[in-house]
Design a protein around this motif. Structure first.
Motif, PDB file in Angstrom:
ATOM      1  N   GLY A  77       0.816  -1.208   0.000  1.00  0.00           N
ATOM      2  CA  GLY A  77       0.000   0.000   0.000  1.00  0.00           C
ATOM      3  C   GLY A  77       0.846   1.252   0.000  1.00  0.00           C
ATOM      4  N   GLY A  78       1.902   1.242   0.817  1.00  0.00           N
ATOM      5  CA  GLY A  78       2.811   2.382   0.857  1.00  0.00           C
ATOM      6  C   GLY A  78       3.496   2.607  -0.472  1.00  0.00           C
ATOM      7  N   MET A  79       3.834   1.509  -1.162  1.00  0.00           N
ATOM      8  CA  MET A  79       4.495   1.608  -2.459  1.00  0.00           C
ATOM      9  C   MET A  79       3.572   2.262  -3.499  1.00  0.00           C
ATOM     10  N   ALA A 103      12.472   5.175  -9.367  1.00  0.00           N
ATOM     11  CA  ALA A 103      11.213   4.495  -9.065  1.00  0.00           C
ATOM     12  C   ALA A 103      11.367   2.980  -9.137  1.00  0.00           C
ATOM     13  N   THR A 104      12.103   2.500 -10.139  1.00  0.00           N
ATOM     14  CA  THR A 104      12.339   1.053 -10.273  1.00  0.00           C
ATOM     15  C   THR A 104      13.128   0.516  -9.092  1.00  0.00           C
ATOM     16  N   LEU A 123      13.196  -2.763  -4.253  1.00  0.00           N
ATOM     17  CA  LEU A 123      13.494  -2.843  -2.823  1.00  0.00           C
ATOM     18  C   LEU A 123      12.250  -3.270  -2.043  1.00  0.00           C
ATOM     19  N   GLN A 124      11.114  -2.675  -2.399  1.00  0.00           N
ATOM     20  CA  GLN A 124       9.865  -3.050  -1.736  1.00  0.00           C
ATOM     21  C   GLN A 124       9.524  -4.510  -1.994  1.00  0.00           C
ATOM     22  N   ASN A 143       8.938  -9.972  -0.116  1.00  0.00           N
ATOM     23  CA  ASN A 143       9.142 -11.403  -0.333  1.00  0.00           C
ATOM     24  C   ASN A 143       9.807 -12.066   0.868  1.00  0.00           C
ATOM     25  N   ARG A 144      10.695 -11.341   1.533  1.00  0.00           N
ATOM     26  CA  ARG A 144      11.365 -11.895   2.701  1.00  0.00           C
ATOM     27  C   ARG A 144      10.430 -12.004   3.903  1.00  0.00           C
TER      28      ARG A 144
END
Length: 551
Positions: A207-209, A262-263, A268-269, A274-275
């Motif tokens: 959501g933040g992304m 942006a990429t 990073l997000q 995923n982790r």
């Protein structure tokens, strides 16, 4: 074996065709933009001059810093406001909660720059609230322009996105975990921080992304309420407009830097999510409980006040659309003059909006059905690459895609600039992901054995697809198409780059009328756009049977 070969023969050309569309209207324009940024516009020689120019001048670096500051603040504030609100709505019985959720969603569906225009009318130097507070209480209001205004508008506009994500995640949290934490004396804030936040961290990041990307890409809000507080989208637009007919490489260089930035944030997000991701199955989902006493009054007050503030801009714009106007000034009395002027002076923009959106949606539906099927039912290296292509428009700001398309298709062999086709191409590429995701979500629930049974009974691959698979996924297709429709009719950042006099849309018309000071006409157009958006959203709820949206 023959059936398998037939399936491969039919779907492989379809997959290749989809790839070609993405290569022509997304990959190639972005590659053209990249090459332009590395070559001198005059000599055509390889050069890093544009990048040196950007990093060597404080003016340009300030714009970058301003954008990062705005996006970071908006993202943090949206999470801080929306996550607790979603928790309150999920755990405590709020009177009229169903209506409240719909109203919160409606507040997020209009174009952000309309919110900026509304807050200028409310809190500007001659705003209604500003004059009231100063006249009655004798207290001067703080300046709403610049950084403060941009953050205010974007936070109110985008925090509902986090609310939607978190509300959906909380439905999948098993209440037994909460009860177990309470049995170990882990209650209140500590329980939220130690148990609940880790469970919904991937959702908060997603959501933040989405908020981050939208805040980074927004053009209209800083242009209207920024008053010299220049952000990267505004910088790109002004540099590109000033370079039209000459060297547009500098705008391309800034665009490349934004896409890289942006990429990087997006990857990073994804890495962090995923982790920290895991599967939850809520056998005992969280149920809202009744709260009593002062606490109940406080939570109701928080929910109602937030909803009222979020909806205030749209409601006030609707109100002003019926006021008599004299240029920039609203005068006493009510009439439909602003609506008459809207249809008389710029009625074409209303028709253009519907025609362009209808054509775009038709193409989106067709492509989304095929792409969803390829990426869900024909998993492999090819489908995975295609899945990445479909996600990339989330990362690329609309103004940058608009510039890329204009730079690419402004000369032979394919001249599309100034035509409706280039606008349609931009709308399709940018808004296709909504329908793809919605269609794929339904398709994931369709068992492969159903198709296999039909084929084993002699039905061809395509007959099976159209007669069996497509009817089962149609609800997701329609729901996604409505979301794509809403996002197309409220699109500004791409349209403002690509439109001409004959292809002006309602959002461009609203923006230009605000700039010209025709506030009545702008309010009338904004009201019409808001009503169309609300009706589309209610149709989405009706057809999907949902009361929320996941993106």
């Amino acid at each position: 074996m023959n059936q398998r070969s037939q399936r491969l023969d039919i779907w492989m050309p379809i997959t290749i065709l989809i790839f070609v569309i993405y290569l022509v209207f997304l990959a190639f324009p972005l590659f053209t933009l990249l090459t332009k940024s590395f070559f001198d516009g005059t000599t055509g020689a390889f050069s890093l001059a544009y990048f040196v120019k950007f990093f060597s001048k404080q003016y340009y670096m300030n714009a970058l810093f301003n954008s990062m500051k705005v996006t970071a603040c908006v993202t943090i504030l949206s999470v801080v406001i929306a996550a607790p609100l979603a928790y309150i709505m999920s755990t405590i019985k709020i009177k009229g909660s169903g209506t409240i959720q719909i109203l919160i969603l409606i507040s997020s569906m209009s174009a952000p720059f309309i919110g900026a225009y509304s807050w200028i009318l409310l809190l500007g130097r001659n705003g209604v609230i500003t004059n009231f507070v100063k006249g009655v209480l004798g207290i001067p209001m703080p300046d709403v322009y610049g950084f403060t205004g941009i953050v205010l508008v974007l936070t109110l506009q985008l925090s509902p996105l986090v609310f939607m994500y978190v509300s959906g995640a909380l439905k999948n949290v098993d209440n037994s975990l909460m009860e177990a934490a309470e049995s170990m004396n882990c209650t209140g804030i500590r329980k939220m921080w130690k148990v609940l936040i880790p469970l919904i961290t991937p959702t908060l990041l997603a959501g933040g992304m989405l908020v981050f990307m939208r805040a980074l890409a927004d053009f209209g809000t800083p242009m209207l309420i920024g008053e010299g507080y220049k952000t990267i989208p505004v910088l790109i637009f002004t540099e590109f407009i000033s370079e039209v007919g000459g060297d547009d490489g500098f705008a391309a260089a800034i665009s490349v830097l934004v896409v890289i930035f942006a990429t990087s944030i997006f990857l990073l997000q994804k890495y962090i999510s995923n982790r920290k991701s895991f599967t939850m199955s809520a056998l005992n989902p969280i149920q809202p409980k009744e709260k009593k006493g002062l606490g109940n009054i406080i939570v109701h007050g928080v929910v109602y006040v937030y909803t009222a503030i979020a909806l205030l801009p749209q409601v006030y714009v609707m109100y002003t659309s019926f006021l008599n106007t004299s240029g920039r000034i609203f005068v006493s009395g009510y009439s439909l003059n602003s609506y008459r002027a809207a249809f008389t002076k710029i009625g074409d923009s209303i028709a253009n909006t519907f025609i362009l959106a209808a054509i775009s949606i038709s193409i989106i539906v067709l492509l989304a059905i095929l792409i969803a099927y390829v990426t869900v039912k024909r998993r492999g290296v090819t489908s995975n690459i295609l899945d990445v292509f479909t996600m990339f428009p989330y990362i690329v700001p609309g103004s940058i895609l608009g510039i890329a398309l204009l730079v690419t298709f402004n000369h032979k062999p394919l001249v599309l600039s100034g035509t409706a086709i280039i606008l349609i191409a931009a709308f399709v590429i940018r808004r296709l992901p909504y329908t793809i995701r919605s269609s794929a979500a339904v398709l994931h629930q369709v068992n492969d054995s159903i198709e296999e049974a039909a084929i084993s009974l002699g039905a061809s691959t395509m007959k099976t697809f159209f007669k069996i698979t497509l009817p089962m996924m149609i609800s997701g297709v329609i729901a996604g198409a409505i979301l794509s429709w809403i996002s197309i009719i409220t699109e500004l950042s791409t349209s403002i780059i690509l439109y001409t006099g004959s292809t002006k849309t309602m959002t461009v018309a609203i923006y230009t009328e605000v700039i010209r000071g025709n506030y009545g006409v702008a309010a009338a157009l904004s009201t019409m756009l808001t009503i169309i958006t609300v009706l589309s959203l209610l149709l989405f709820f009706k057809l999907s049977g949902k009361k929320d949206i996941t993106m």
